[in-house]
Design a protein around this motif. Structure first.
Motif, PDB file in Angstrom:
ATOM      1  N   ARG A   5      20.403 -22.744  26.315  1.00  0.00           N
ATOM      2  CA  ARG A   5      19.541 -21.901  26.723  1.00  0.00           C
ATOM      3  C   ARG A   5      18.003 -22.167  26.595  1.00  0.00           C
ATOM      4  O   ARG A   5      17.091 -21.866  27.439  1.00  0.00           O
ATOM      5  N   GLY A   6      17.628 -23.098  25.680  1.00  0.00           N
ATOM      6  CA  GLY A   6      16.318 -23.695  25.800  1.00  0.00           C
ATOM      7  C   GLY A   6      15.663 -22.839  24.691  1.00  0.00           C
ATOM      8  O   GLY A   6      15.737 -21.737  24.190  1.00  0.00           O
ATOM      9  N   PRO A   7      14.369 -23.282  24.492  1.00  0.00           N
ATOM     10  CA  PRO A   7      13.388 -22.347  23.711  1.00  0.00           C
ATOM     11  C   PRO A   7      12.850 -21.346  24.172  1.00  0.00           C
ATOM     12  O   PRO A   7      12.502 -20.200  23.461  1.00  0.00           O
ATOM     13  N   LEU A   8      12.782 -21.094  25.378  1.00  0.00           N
ATOM     14  CA  LEU A   8      12.039 -19.882  26.250  1.00  0.00           C
ATOM     15  C   LEU A   8      13.347 -18.949  26.763  1.00  0.00           C
ATOM     16  O   LEU A   8      14.221 -19.408  27.341  1.00  0.00           O
ATOM     17  N   HIS A   9      13.395 -17.505  26.204  1.00  0.00           N
ATOM     18  CA  HIS A   9      14.506 -16.916  26.583  1.00  0.00           C
ATOM     19  C   HIS A   9      13.941 -15.829  27.614  1.00  0.00           C
ATOM     20  O   HIS A   9      13.510 -14.632  27.201  1.00  0.00           O
TER      21      HIS A   9
END
Length: 55
Positions: A5-9
């Motif tokens: 998902r990555g660091p930014l949700h």
């Protein structure tokens, strides 16, 4: 997707990541499946947090 998902949700960032890595996000693509999967994971995280607060 191997990159998670990555660091930014947020939906915007999920769509951006999908577009950069897969290509078109047009309603029936692998990128759309990735966006939906990330949103479901966000909902599950939110539910786990709320259940944890109740206990």
């Amino acid at each position: 997707m191997p990159f998670g998902r990555g660091p930014l949700h947020a939906r915007f960032f999920y769509r951006l990541i999908a577009r950069l890595n897969v290509g078109a996000v047009n309603g029936q693509s692998l990128g759309d499946l990735y966006v939906v999967e990330c949103e479901i994971k966000d909902l599950m995280d939110e539910l786990r947090g709320r259940v944890g607060k109740r206990r």
